[in-house]
Design a protein around this motif. Structure first.
Motif, PDB file in Angstrom:
ATOM      1  N   MET A 125       0.964  -1.282   0.048  1.00 39.05           N
ATOM      2  CA  MET A 125      -0.145   0.119  -0.077  1.00 39.05           C
ATOM      3  C   MET A 125       0.912   1.139   0.148  1.00 39.05           C
ATOM      4  SD  MET A 125      -3.004   0.305   2.794  1.00 39.05           S
ATOM      5  CE  MET A 125      -4.723   0.108   2.193  1.00 39.05           C
ATOM      6  N   ALA A 126       0.520   2.184  -0.749  1.00 40.49           N
ATOM      7  CA  ALA A 126       1.435   3.459  -0.894  1.00 40.49           C
ATOM      8  C   ALA A 126       1.025   4.338   0.324  1.00 40.49           C
ATOM      9  CB  ALA A 126       0.975   4.200  -2.128  1.00 40.49           C
ATOM     10  N   PRO A 127       2.068   5.200   1.040  1.00 34.26           N
ATOM     11  CA  PRO A 127       1.774   5.847   2.036  1.00 34.26           C
ATOM     12  C   PRO A 127       0.544   6.860   2.045  1.00 34.26           C
ATOM     13  CG  PRO A 127       3.893   5.977   1.318  1.00 34.26           C
ATOM     14  CD  PRO A 127       3.215   5.329   0.277  1.00 34.26           C
ATOM     15  N   GLU A 128       0.244   7.269   0.918  1.00 36.60           N
ATOM     16  CA  GLU A 128      -0.997   8.143   0.802  1.00 36.60           C
ATOM     17  C   GLU A 128      -2.445   7.452   0.915  1.00 36.60           C
ATOM     18  OE1 GLU A 128       1.410   8.062  -1.493  1.00 36.60           O
ATOM     19  OE2 GLU A 128       0.352   7.180  -3.315  1.00 36.60           O
ATOM     20  N   GLN A 129      -2.273   6.100   0.827  1.00 41.99           N
ATOM     21  CA  GLN A 129      -3.422   5.250   0.774  1.00 41.99           C
ATOM     22  C   GLN A 129      -3.753   4.599   2.224  1.00 41.99           C
ATOM     23  OE1 GLN A 129      -2.620   2.688  -2.417  1.00 41.99           O
ATOM     24  NE2 GLN A 129      -3.832   3.651  -3.990  1.00 41.99           N
ATOM     25  N   MET A 130      -2.616   4.654   3.023  1.00 39.40           N
ATOM     26  CA  MET A 130      -2.790   4.275   4.421  1.00 39.40           C
ATOM     27  C   MET A 130      -3.818   4.765   5.392  1.00 39.40           C
ATOM     28  SD  MET A 130       1.190   2.925   4.720  1.00 39.40           S
ATOM     29  CE  MET A 130       0.969   2.743   6.646  1.00 39.40           C
ATOM     30  N   ALA A 131      -4.656   4.135   5.778  1.00 35.85           N
ATOM     31  CA  ALA A 131      -5.464   4.711   6.751  1.00 35.85           C
ATOM     32  C   ALA A 131      -4.908   5.296   8.099  1.00 35.85           C
ATOM     33  CB  ALA A 131      -6.850   3.679   6.811  1.00 35.85           C
ATOM     34  N   GLU A 132      -5.511   6.183   8.588  1.00 41.19           N
ATOM     35  CA  GLU A 132      -4.686   6.573   9.771  1.00 41.19           C
ATOM     36  C   GLU A 132      -5.530   5.711  10.802  1.00 41.19           C
ATOM     37  OE1 GLU A 132      -5.571  10.591  11.184  1.00 41.19           O
ATOM     38  OE2 GLU A 132      -6.079  10.950   9.042  1.00 41.19           O
ATOM     39  N   PRO A 133      -4.623   5.538  12.109  1.00 37.55           N
ATOM     40  CA  PRO A 133      -4.710   4.702  13.293  1.00 37.55           C
ATOM     41  C   PRO A 133      -6.223   4.959  13.858  1.00 37.55           C
ATOM     42  CG  PRO A 133      -3.071   5.835  13.889  1.00 37.55           C
ATOM     43  CD  PRO A 133      -3.365   6.231  12.382  1.00 37.55           C
ATOM     44  N   PRO A 134      -6.952   4.038  14.453  1.00 38.46           N
ATOM     45  CA  PRO A 134      -8.185   4.407  15.087  1.00 38.46           C
ATOM     46  C   PRO A 134      -7.735   5.495  16.261  1.00 38.46           C
ATOM     47  CG  PRO A 134      -7.688   2.291  15.412  1.00 38.46           C
ATOM     48  CD  PRO A 134      -6.748   2.583  14.417  1.00 38.46           C
ATOM     49  N   GLU A 135      -8.905   6.343  16.340  1.00 41.82           N
ATOM     50  CA  GLU A 135      -8.675   7.224  17.495  1.00 41.82           C
ATOM     51  C   GLU A 135      -8.814   6.567  18.789  1.00 41.82           C
ATOM     52  OE1 GLU A 135     -10.758  11.117  17.239  1.00 41.82           O
ATOM     53  OE2 GLU A 135     -11.777  10.112  15.402  1.00 41.82           O
ATOM     54  N   ALA A 136      -7.795   7.193  19.831  1.00 35.14           N
ATOM     55  CA  ALA A 136      -7.840   6.360  21.123  1.00 35.14           C
ATOM     56  C   ALA A 136      -9.311   7.141  21.848  1.00 35.14           C
ATOM     57  CB  ALA A 136      -6.864   6.900  22.114  1.00 35.14           C
ATOM     58  N   GLY A 137      -9.615   6.488  22.800  1.00 35.83           N
ATOM     59  CA  GLY A 137     -10.456   6.702  23.703  1.00 35.83           C
ATOM     60  C   GLY A 137     -11.569   5.772  24.258  1.00 35.83           C
ATOM     61  N   PRO A 138     -12.434   5.880  24.967  1.00 37.62           N
ATOM     62  CA  PRO A 138     -13.440   5.086  25.349  1.00 37.62           C
ATOM     63  C   PRO A 138     -14.453   4.354  24.239  1.00 37.62           C
ATOM     64  CG  PRO A 138     -14.178   7.024  26.042  1.00 37.62           C
ATOM     65  CD  PRO A 138     -12.762   7.284  25.438  1.00 37.62           C
ATOM     66  N   VAL A 139     -14.380   3.089  24.214  1.00 31.75           N
ATOM     67  CA  VAL A 139     -15.356   2.497  23.206  1.00 31.75           C
ATOM     68  C   VAL A 139     -16.572   2.604  23.574  1.00 31.75           C
ATOM     69  CG1 VAL A 139     -15.758   0.549  21.985  1.00 31.75           C
ATOM     70  CG2 VAL A 139     -13.316   1.182  22.296  1.00 31.75           C
ATOM     71  N   PRO A 140     -17.562   3.093  22.957  1.00 29.69           N
ATOM     72  CA  PRO A 140     -18.990   3.043  23.669  1.00 29.69           C
ATOM     73  C   PRO A 140     -19.625   1.618  23.561  1.00 29.69           C
ATOM     74  CG  PRO A 140     -18.996   4.254  21.426  1.00 29.69           C
ATOM     75  CD  PRO A 140     -17.541   3.822  21.580  1.00 29.69           C
ATOM     76  N   PRO A 141     -20.547   1.349  24.269  1.00 30.08           N
ATOM     77  CA  PRO A 141     -21.149   0.044  24.354  1.00 30.08           C
ATOM     78  C   PRO A 141     -21.972  -0.082  22.960  1.00 30.08           C
ATOM     79  CG  PRO A 141     -22.399   1.422  25.818  1.00 30.08           C
ATOM     80  CD  PRO A 141     -21.324   2.140  25.298  1.00 30.08           C
ATOM     81  N   PRO A 142     -22.039  -1.376  22.587  1.00 31.40           N
ATOM     82  CA  PRO A 142     -23.065  -1.597  21.552  1.00 31.40           C
ATOM     83  C   PRO A 142     -24.134  -1.180  21.357  1.00 31.40           C
ATOM     84  CG  PRO A 142     -22.303  -3.721  22.488  1.00 31.40           C
ATOM     85  CD  PRO A 142     -21.733  -2.550  23.171  1.00 31.40           C
ATOM     86  N   ALA A 143     -24.652  -0.560  20.172  1.00 33.54           N
ATOM     87  CA  ALA A 143     -25.958   0.047  20.219  1.00 33.54           C
ATOM     88  C   ALA A 143     -27.231  -0.982  20.668  1.00 33.54           C
ATOM     89  CB  ALA A 143     -26.263   0.763  18.923  1.00 33.54           C
ATOM     90  N   ARG A 144     -27.959  -0.433  21.708  1.00 30.82           N
ATOM     91  CA  ARG A 144     -29.176  -1.467  21.670  1.00 30.82           C
ATOM     92  C   ARG A 144     -30.245  -0.996  20.892  1.00 30.82           C
ATOM     93  NH1 ARG A 144     -28.778  -1.634  28.276  1.00 30.82           N
ATOM     94  NH2 ARG A 144     -27.316   0.155  28.182  1.00 30.82           N
ATOM     95  N   PRO A 145     -31.220  -1.785  20.463  1.00 31.57           N
ATOM     96  CA  PRO A 145     -32.233  -1.416  19.825  1.00 31.57           C
ATOM     97  C   PRO A 145     -33.109  -0.572  20.542  1.00 31.57           C
ATOM     98  CG  PRO A 145     -32.511  -3.622  20.270  1.00 31.57           C
ATOM     99  CD  PRO A 145     -31.213  -3.230  20.806  1.00 31.57           C
ATOM    100  N   LEU A 146     -33.925   0.574  19.939  1.00 32.80           N
ATOM    101  CA  LEU A 146     -34.600   1.272  20.660  1.00 32.80           C
ATOM    102  C   LEU A 146     -36.182   0.932  20.502  1.00 32.80           C
ATOM    103  CD1 LEU A 146     -33.306   5.014  19.982  1.00 32.80           C
ATOM    104  CD2 LEU A 146     -32.549   3.399  21.754  1.00 32.80           C
ATOM    105  N   ASP A 147     -36.930   0.911  21.506  1.00 38.91           N
ATOM    106  CA  ASP A 147     -38.340   0.398  21.180  1.00 38.91           C
ATOM    107  C   ASP A 147     -39.385   2.032  21.207  1.00 38.91           C
ATOM    108  OD1 ASP A 147     -38.839   1.815  24.015  1.00 38.91           O
ATOM    109  OD2 ASP A 147     -38.985  -0.324  25.103  1.00 38.91           O
ATOM    110  N   ALA A 148     -40.357   1.744  21.002  1.00 37.52           N
ATOM    111  CA  ALA A 148     -41.246   3.094  20.897  1.00 37.52           C
ATOM    112  C   ALA A 148     -41.364   3.705  21.952  1.00 37.52           C
ATOM    113  CB  ALA A 148     -42.777   2.439  20.620  1.00 37.52           C
ATOM    114  N   ILE A 149     -41.248   3.473  23.379  1.00 36.81           N
ATOM    115  CA  ILE A 149     -41.125   4.268  24.527  1.00 36.81           C
ATOM    116  C   ILE A 149     -39.817   4.898  24.446  1.00 36.81           C
ATOM    117  CG2 ILE A 149     -41.008   4.533  26.874  1.00 36.81           C
ATOM    118  CD1 ILE A 149     -42.839   1.824  26.955  1.00 36.81           C
ATOM    119  N   ASP A 150     -38.546   4.362  23.997  1.00 38.89           N
ATOM    120  CA  ASP A 150     -37.444   5.226  23.814  1.00 38.89           C
ATOM    121  C   ASP A 150     -37.629   6.426  22.825  1.00 38.89           C
ATOM    122  OD1 ASP A 150     -36.189   3.484  25.880  1.00 38.89           O
ATOM    123  OD2 ASP A 150     -35.400   2.193  24.290  1.00 38.89           O
ATOM    124  N   GLN A 151     -38.233   5.994  21.682  1.00 37.46           N
ATOM    125  CA  GLN A 151     -38.224   6.769  20.535  1.00 37.46           C
ATOM    126  C   GLN A 151     -39.047   8.157  21.156  1.00 37.46           C
ATOM    127  OE1 GLN A 151     -36.615   6.899  17.824  1.00 37.46           O
ATOM    128  NE2 GLN A 151     -35.967   4.668  17.583  1.00 37.46           N
TER     129      GLN A 151
END
Length: 166
Positions: free
Chosen positions: A1-27
């Motif tokens: 891979m050429a240097p200009e095509q390389m992606a930046e490393p992921p950002e550091a920081g807390p990883v949010p929990p996986p998204a939970r589905p929202l029900d009608a009340i949450d909406q």
């Protein structure tokens, strides 16, 4: 891979929990809080037909899950002394989004920043006191960022925030 095509490393920081589905009340809770972020737990509970404890727990879960990112005021920029608004498009050096974003975040009057696809890379919404301040922002601040290749300014003649029905 050429240097200009390389992606930046992921950002550091807390990883949010996986998204939970929202029900009608949450909406319904989200819609109500978008219309009135100062609504009391009691009024939220009554409107969505749950107990106050349930409404409180749901709002806390929405905050913890990152669905609700915060609460704030909707500002009339003109009445607040920021009468000139503009969308500014930027073309930037490939793979420099994170670097540019950090510099855009601290610009006076910057209101919204988006990485987009299309003819330009970044869309920036700014509010300034007047055209002179806007010109200073574009010509002195934005164009001085080394990774910014070009800008285009779209002056806003009239704007309206679309507010959720409450």
């Amino acid at each position: 891979m050429a240097p200009e095509q390389m992606a930046e490393p992921p950002e550091a920081g807390p990883v949010p929990p996986p998204a939970r589905p929202l029900d009608a009340i949450d909406q319904d809770i989200l819609q109500m809080l978008q219309a009135d972020g100062r609504a009391s737990i009691r009024s939220v509970a009554e409107r969505v037909h749950v107990s106050r404890a349930n409404a409180y727990a749901r709002i806390n879960r929405l905050i913890e899950d990152g669905v609700i990112r915060g609460f704030g005021a909707r500002v009339d920029h003109e009445r607040a002394g920021q009468g000139t608004s503009a969308y500014i498009t930027l073309k930037i050096v490939q793979n420099s989004w994170r670097t540019v974003r950090e510099q855009l975040r601290v610009l006076p009057g910057a209101s919204h920043i988006a990485l987009v696809g299309g003819d330009f890379d970044v869309l920036l919404l700014v509010h300034t006191p007047d055209n002179r301040a806007l010109r200073e922002l574009v010509l002195t601040r934005l164009q001085a960022i080394p990774e910014v290749l070009s800008t285009r300014t779209l002056l806003v003649f009239e704007e309206e925030d679309l507010e959720p029905e409450g």
